[in-house]
Design an enzyme around this catalytic site. Structure first.
Site, PDB file in Angstrom:
ATOM      1  N   LYS A 192      35.640  37.756  38.311  1.00  0.00           N
ATOM      2  CA  LYS A 192      35.271  37.621  39.851  1.00  0.00           C
ATOM      3  C   LYS A 192      34.752  36.459  40.263  1.00  0.00           C
ATOM      4  CE  LYS A 192      35.071  42.621  40.444  1.00  0.00           C
ATOM      5  NZ  LYS A 192      35.038  43.265  38.903  1.00  0.00           N
TER       6      LYS A 192
HETATM    7  C1  LIG Z   1      36.399  44.003  38.654  1.00  0.00           C
HETATM    8  C2  LIG Z   1      36.843  43.979  37.333  1.00  0.00           C
HETATM    9  C3  LIG Z   1      37.889  44.561  36.898  1.00  0.00           C
HETATM   10  C4  LIG Z   1      39.072  45.420  37.679  1.00  0.00           C
HETATM   11  O1  LIG Z   1      39.444  44.440  38.761  1.00  0.00           O
HETATM   12  P1  LIG Z   1      40.157  45.164  39.943  1.00  0.00           P
HETATM   13  O2  LIG Z   1      40.432  44.046  40.829  1.00  0.00           O
HETATM   14  O3  LIG Z   1      39.174  46.110  40.472  1.00  0.00           O
HETATM   15  O4  LIG Z   1      41.289  46.125  39.564  1.00  0.00           O
HETATM   16  C5  LIG Z   1      38.345  44.450  35.516  1.00  0.00           C
HETATM   17  N1  LIG Z   1      37.402  44.092  34.489  1.00  0.00           N
HETATM   18  C6  LIG Z   1      36.503  43.500  34.897  1.00  0.00           C
HETATM   19  C7  LIG Z   1      35.374  42.824  33.824  1.00  0.00           C
HETATM   20  C8  LIG Z   1      36.023  43.337  36.311  1.00  0.00           C
HETATM   21  O5  LIG Z   1      34.773  42.949  36.693  1.00  0.00           O
END
Ligand SMILES: *Cc1c(COP(=O)(O)O)cnc(C)c1O
Length: 463
Positions: free
Chosen positions: A112
């Protein structure tokens, strides 16, 4: 480039207004008015670019009408200068046919950061340009909150308040959020669940007077800036495989999926002209999206707690963006489908539309034990430690990639963030120094009950 709503009731707006709007005013999601189409020549020119140079080119396509190129370059350089790897998102070979795209080298060790480092700098830029303060309010089950706080800590013109469920996020996630000692950061630990936190936020945003008076802004993954920032690494990974002489043909991407943001960015990259073979959608036991792709029914199931909590999601907030393209950018159709979902709690599609979905994605849902098996097996045979989210992507790829195909599995978190699960298979890891150091820092958070009034009072004190 202008932005429009998937439900068609918002007049086209510029990029900065789209970022500030977050959720479209008609309840839909904002998307670019048209997608840039990249020529073979452009792709060839991009082949040699560094990550930040590439990000500047991709962002320019979507943002140049709103942000001068020098400003955009500074935003990009500042955002990715905080990553620990020069490559920003390096690609590692696991074995012939399987590569891992490491997206976790930002400040909070989860993918993120790629989008939220940029969004944090962007908000700060907008605040300076408009000479107005920005108040960010969000709820998190762990990764988003930590990453959003890192994106704006200490920045002028921005205050951020993040709600998390008290005692219900992983230890590392809690420490990442609450050890930030900065006057513009407020952590509220709510006595309740993540759903409670999300409900409070939703209700506060629905209080239009409060929202406008305090310039409340959101950071969740429905923000179009986050999606656009995530398209870059699909291109970057493809180019690195070309460098290694393995991407002569199209390659697969396998993406561990929750809110459909990350994989939707891959879908956009493909629609812009990136040669992608299969987009593999990996879910954990919360498999609404895998059921949609394989059976054509989009309907929340029963919530399951899993080893990959950032994917423990029943309703995928970006899914509506995909429906928009699935139905040829027909906003009236999307509005009707979403109204049907609200009324019936499900959307069912069949025939030609389902065939198109299955041409766009291959999907697999990974059981808890299979996730741990993948961590253990990859550690034992290839000496590489996967986090549980990445392990879902790797497992899905093992089931859905055909012999001879090359797959890039997106690695969305560093394994140290989810040590509790990894220990279940007897694997001991050493934490990176930055994570180890968190355990000795003082924590700043306020534990609060779950009433809107109490939260609002805290916010008024803070703002
Ligand atoms: C948020 C997240 C996801 C999922 O991503 P999306 O964009 O919501 O599909 C997968 N793995 C981790 C570690 C995350 O923090």
């Amino acid at each position: 480039m202008k932005y429009i709503s998937t439900r068609g009731q918002v007049a086209p707006i510029g990029f900065i207004d789209a970022v500030l709007m977050g959720l479209a005013d008609d309840g839909g999601l904002l998307v670019p008015e048209r997608l840039p189409q990249l020529s073979q020549d452009t792709l060839q020119q991009w082949q040699k670019l560094s990550y930040t140079e590439l990000a500047l080119e991709v962002f320019s396509l979507f943002m140049k009408a709103d942000i001068p190129r020098e400003d955009l370059k500074k935003l990009v350089d500042d955002s990715y200068g905080t990553f620990r790897e020069e490559d920003v998102t390096p690609v590692r070979r696991i074995h012939d046919g399987l590569y891992v795209l490491e997206l976790f080298h930002g400040p909070t060790f989860a993918f993120k950061d790629v989008a939220l480092q940029f969004l944090g700098n962007l908000y700060s830029y907008i605040s300076r340009r408009n000479n107005s303060i920005i108040h960010i309010l969000g709820a998190t089950s762990g990764d988003t909150g930590a990453s959003a706080i890192e994106g704006v800590r200490g920045k002028e013109g921005i205050r951020i308040c993040i709600l998390h469920p008290h005692g219900k996020v992983s230890k590392v996630q809690e420490l990442q959020m609450t050890t930030v000692d900065s006057a513009n950061v407020l952590n509220l630990a709510v006595e309740g669940t993540f759903d409670d936190c999300q409900r409070i936020i939703k209700e506060l945003f629905a209080d239009v007077e409060f929202k406008h008076q305090y310039h409340l802004r959101a950071i969740n993954s429905i923000n179009i800036a986050r999606i656009l920032a995530q398209t870059v690494y699909y291109f970057y990974a493809y180019f690195r495989l070309v460098d290694q002489g393995v991407a002569g043909d199209k390659i697969n991407f396998s993406v561990p999926t929750g809110n459909f943001g990350d994989i939707f960015a891959g879908y956009l990259a493909q629609k812009m002209g990136l040669p992608v073979n299969k987009l593999i959608l990996a879910t954990n036991e919360n498999n609404i999206l895998a059921r949609f792709v394989n059976e054509g029914v989009y309907q929340p199931g029963e919530f399951r707690g899993t080893h990959s909590p950032s994917m423990d999601i029943q309703v995928a907030s970006n899914f509506e963006r995909y429906l928009f393209y699935l139905y040829g950018e027909d906003a009236a159709k999307v509005a009707a489908l979403m109204a049907q979902f609200k009324a019936d709690g499900r959307i069912a599609i069949e025939g030609e539309a389902l065939a198109r979905v299955q041409a766009d994605f291959a999907a697999y849902s990974v059981e808890n034990e299979a996730c741990l098996d993948a961590i253990e097996g990859t550690h034992k045979h290839q000496g590489y430690l996967l986090d549980p989210h990445t392990a879902c992507g790797v497992t899905a790829a093992a089931h859905l990639a055909a012999a001879g195909e090359v797959t890039v599995a997106l690695s969305t978190a560093h394994p140290a963030k989810f040590d509790e699960s990894i220990r279940l298979r007897g694997i001991r890891q050493t934490y990176p120094a930055q994570i180890e150091a968190l355990f000795n820092k003082p924590q700043f958070q306020k534990v609060v009950g779950g009433s809107n009034e109490e939260i609002k009072a805290e916010l008024l004190r803070f703002f």
